[in-house]
Design a protein around this motif. Structure first.
Motif, PDB file in Angstrom:
ATOM      1  N   ALA A 119      32.345 -20.424  30.596  1.00 20.66           N
ATOM      2  CA  ALA A 119      32.408 -21.986  31.533  1.00 20.66           C
ATOM      3  C   ALA A 119      32.581 -23.096  30.645  1.00 20.66           C
ATOM      4  O   ALA A 119      33.019 -24.075  31.212  1.00 20.66           O
ATOM      5  CB  ALA A 119      30.914 -21.673  31.981  1.00 20.66           C
ATOM      6  N   ALA A 120      32.252 -23.108  29.436  1.00 20.24           N
ATOM      7  CA  ALA A 120      32.461 -24.425  28.813  1.00 20.24           C
ATOM      8  C   ALA A 120      33.708 -24.641  28.526  1.00 20.24           C
ATOM      9  O   ALA A 120      34.094 -25.951  28.078  1.00 20.24           O
ATOM     10  CB  ALA A 120      31.614 -24.122  27.438  1.00 20.24           C
ATOM     11  N   VAL A 121      34.741 -23.837  28.602  1.00 22.25           N
ATOM     12  CA  VAL A 121      36.200 -24.105  28.351  1.00 22.25           C
ATOM     13  C   VAL A 121      37.195 -24.092  29.491  1.00 22.25           C
ATOM     14  O   VAL A 121      38.280 -24.566  29.432  1.00 22.25           O
ATOM     15  CB  VAL A 121      36.886 -23.229  27.216  1.00 22.25           C
ATOM     16  CG1 VAL A 121      36.103 -23.418  26.064  1.00 22.25           C
ATOM     17  CG2 VAL A 121      36.897 -21.822  27.839  1.00 22.25           C
ATOM     18  N   LEU A 122      36.624 -23.717  30.705  1.00 22.60           N
ATOM     19  CA  LEU A 122      37.469 -23.819  31.822  1.00 22.60           C
ATOM     20  C   LEU A 122      37.828 -25.035  32.470  1.00 22.60           C
ATOM     21  O   LEU A 122      36.840 -25.922  32.483  1.00 22.60           O
ATOM     22  CB  LEU A 122      36.854 -22.945  33.080  1.00 22.60           C
ATOM     23  CG  LEU A 122      36.635 -21.296  32.605  1.00 22.60           C
ATOM     24  CD1 LEU A 122      35.865 -20.627  33.633  1.00 22.60           C
ATOM     25  CD2 LEU A 122      38.178 -20.681  32.394  1.00 22.60           C
ATOM     26  N   VAL A 123      38.878 -25.213  33.105  1.00 26.96           N
ATOM     27  CA  VAL A 123      39.476 -26.413  33.435  1.00 26.96           C
ATOM     28  C   VAL A 123      40.390 -26.099  34.795  1.00 26.96           C
ATOM     29  O   VAL A 123      40.873 -25.166  34.901  1.00 26.96           O
ATOM     30  CB  VAL A 123      39.990 -27.359  32.498  1.00 26.96           C
ATOM     31  CG1 VAL A 123      39.475 -28.023  31.518  1.00 26.96           C
ATOM     32  CG2 VAL A 123      41.684 -26.596  32.189  1.00 26.96           C
ATOM     33  N   ALA A 124      40.349 -27.110  35.600  1.00 25.39           N
ATOM     34  CA  ALA A 124      41.504 -26.968  36.806  1.00 25.39           C
ATOM     35  C   ALA A 124      42.649 -26.353  36.446  1.00 25.39           C
ATOM     36  O   ALA A 124      43.164 -26.659  35.388  1.00 25.39           O
ATOM     37  CB  ALA A 124      41.529 -28.205  37.388  1.00 25.39           C
ATOM     38  N   GLY A 125      43.136 -25.318  37.363  1.00 31.10           N
ATOM     39  CA  GLY A 125      44.503 -24.627  36.912  1.00 31.10           C
ATOM     40  C   GLY A 125      44.055 -23.184  36.218  1.00 31.10           C
ATOM     41  O   GLY A 125      45.080 -22.507  35.911  1.00 31.10           O
ATOM     42  N   ASP A 126      43.020 -23.137  35.465  1.00 32.40           N
ATOM     43  CA  ASP A 126      42.596 -21.833  34.733  1.00 32.40           C
ATOM     44  C   ASP A 126      42.536 -20.664  35.774  1.00 32.40           C
ATOM     45  O   ASP A 126      41.638 -20.816  36.738  1.00 32.40           O
ATOM     46  CB  ASP A 126      41.493 -22.166  33.924  1.00 32.40           C
ATOM     47  CG  ASP A 126      41.935 -22.576  32.535  1.00 32.40           C
ATOM     48  OD1 ASP A 126      42.813 -23.129  32.372  1.00 32.40           O
ATOM     49  OD2 ASP A 126      40.784 -23.301  32.176  1.00 32.40           O
ATOM     50  N   VAL A 127      42.913 -19.597  35.333  1.00 31.44           N
ATOM     51  CA  VAL A 127      42.977 -18.283  36.154  1.00 31.44           C
ATOM     52  C   VAL A 127      42.414 -17.247  35.239  1.00 31.44           C
ATOM     53  O   VAL A 127      42.917 -17.100  33.731  1.00 31.44           O
ATOM     54  CB  VAL A 127      44.309 -17.690  36.636  1.00 31.44           C
ATOM     55  CG1 VAL A 127      44.005 -16.609  37.458  1.00 31.44           C
ATOM     56  CG2 VAL A 127      44.833 -19.043  37.671  1.00 31.44           C
ATOM     57  N   VAL A 128      41.424 -16.738  35.713  1.00 31.69           N
ATOM     58  CA  VAL A 128      40.554 -15.595  34.692  1.00 31.69           C
ATOM     59  C   VAL A 128      40.518 -14.266  35.460  1.00 31.69           C
ATOM     60  O   VAL A 128      39.739 -14.380  36.752  1.00 31.69           O
ATOM     61  CB  VAL A 128      39.126 -16.199  34.421  1.00 31.69           C
ATOM     62  CG1 VAL A 128      38.624 -14.938  33.395  1.00 31.69           C
ATOM     63  CG2 VAL A 128      38.965 -17.371  33.634  1.00 31.69           C
ATOM     64  N   CYS A 129      41.210 -13.312  34.987  1.00 33.38           N
ATOM     65  CA  CYS A 129      41.359 -12.050  35.665  1.00 33.38           C
ATOM     66  C   CYS A 129      40.316 -11.106  34.953  1.00 33.38           C
ATOM     67  O   CYS A 129      40.141 -10.909  33.672  1.00 33.38           O
ATOM     68  CB  CYS A 129      42.610 -11.156  35.369  1.00 33.38           C
ATOM     69  SG  CYS A 129      43.969 -12.428  36.118  1.00 33.38           S
ATOM     70  N   LEU A 130      39.436 -10.453  35.740  1.00 35.59           N
ATOM     71  CA  LEU A 130      38.252  -9.544  35.223  1.00 35.59           C
ATOM     72  C   LEU A 130      38.556  -8.200  35.798  1.00 35.59           C
ATOM     73  O   LEU A 130      38.493  -7.812  37.039  1.00 35.59           O
ATOM     74  CB  LEU A 130      36.932 -10.228  36.070  1.00 35.59           C
ATOM     75  CG  LEU A 130      36.563 -11.733  35.732  1.00 35.59           C
ATOM     76  CD1 LEU A 130      35.394 -12.128  36.250  1.00 35.59           C
ATOM     77  CD2 LEU A 130      36.462 -12.005  34.193  1.00 35.59           C
TER      78      LEU A 130
END
Length: 155
Positions: free
Chosen positions: A23-34
């Motif tokens: 959460a501390a490094v995410l910015v607009a445009g980031d996609v995280v696949c779980l």
């Protein structure tokens, strides 16, 4: 090309700490696949990111709604997407994920349902359950693609 690292998540607190760091490094445009089997901890990790970024401690799983959208403290939309119930790639067109990929932070559970439509710039976190009983731990493989290659070690 990609860059990976592995983490051992010994308990719930370790999974929550990973969510806090993410959460501390995410910015607009980031996609995280779980990715991972049922019960591996994908939703737990996503909920911790939502708690940290949006102040919502009990975010519902989007298993049935497929998409839940939140506003972060930084005024960026955060999309929590669960593609478990998607059966055909054509069903994805109605979700508007392309717009989210451009402007929002997107957390995607069951990303393999996107097949070839995964963005080139993405972070993949694959969680596997190892051990049994009191020795149960989770192994997280964190892989950055595209712009995420240089960011994997940020958290």
């Amino acid at each position: 090309m990609s860059h990976s690292r592995h983490l051992t998540l010994t308990d719930l607190a370790a999974t929550m700490a990973l969510g806090d760091r993410l959460a501390a490094v995410l910015v607009a445009g980031d996609v995280v696949c779980l990715a991972g089997d049922l019960g591996a901890g994908k939703t737990t990790l996503a909920r911790q990111v939502i708690a940290r970024m949006c102040g919502i401690d009990d975010a519902p799983s989007p298993t049935y709604t497929i998409v839940q959208v939140y506003e972060t403290d930084a005024a960026v939309a955060l999309w929590h997407v669960d593609l478990y119930r998607i059966e055909a790639p054509g069903e994805l067109e109605q979700l508007g994920l392309d717009d989210a990929f451009d402007d929002a932070i997107t957390l995607i559970e069951w990303p393999e349902r996107l097949e070839d439509d995964l963005p080139a710039d993405r972070l993949e976190i694959s969680i596997a359950i190892t051990g049994a009983g009191v020795d149960t731990v989770r192994e997280a493989r964190i892989t950055g693609f595209g712009s995420w290659e240089s960011r994997v070690d940020e958290f």
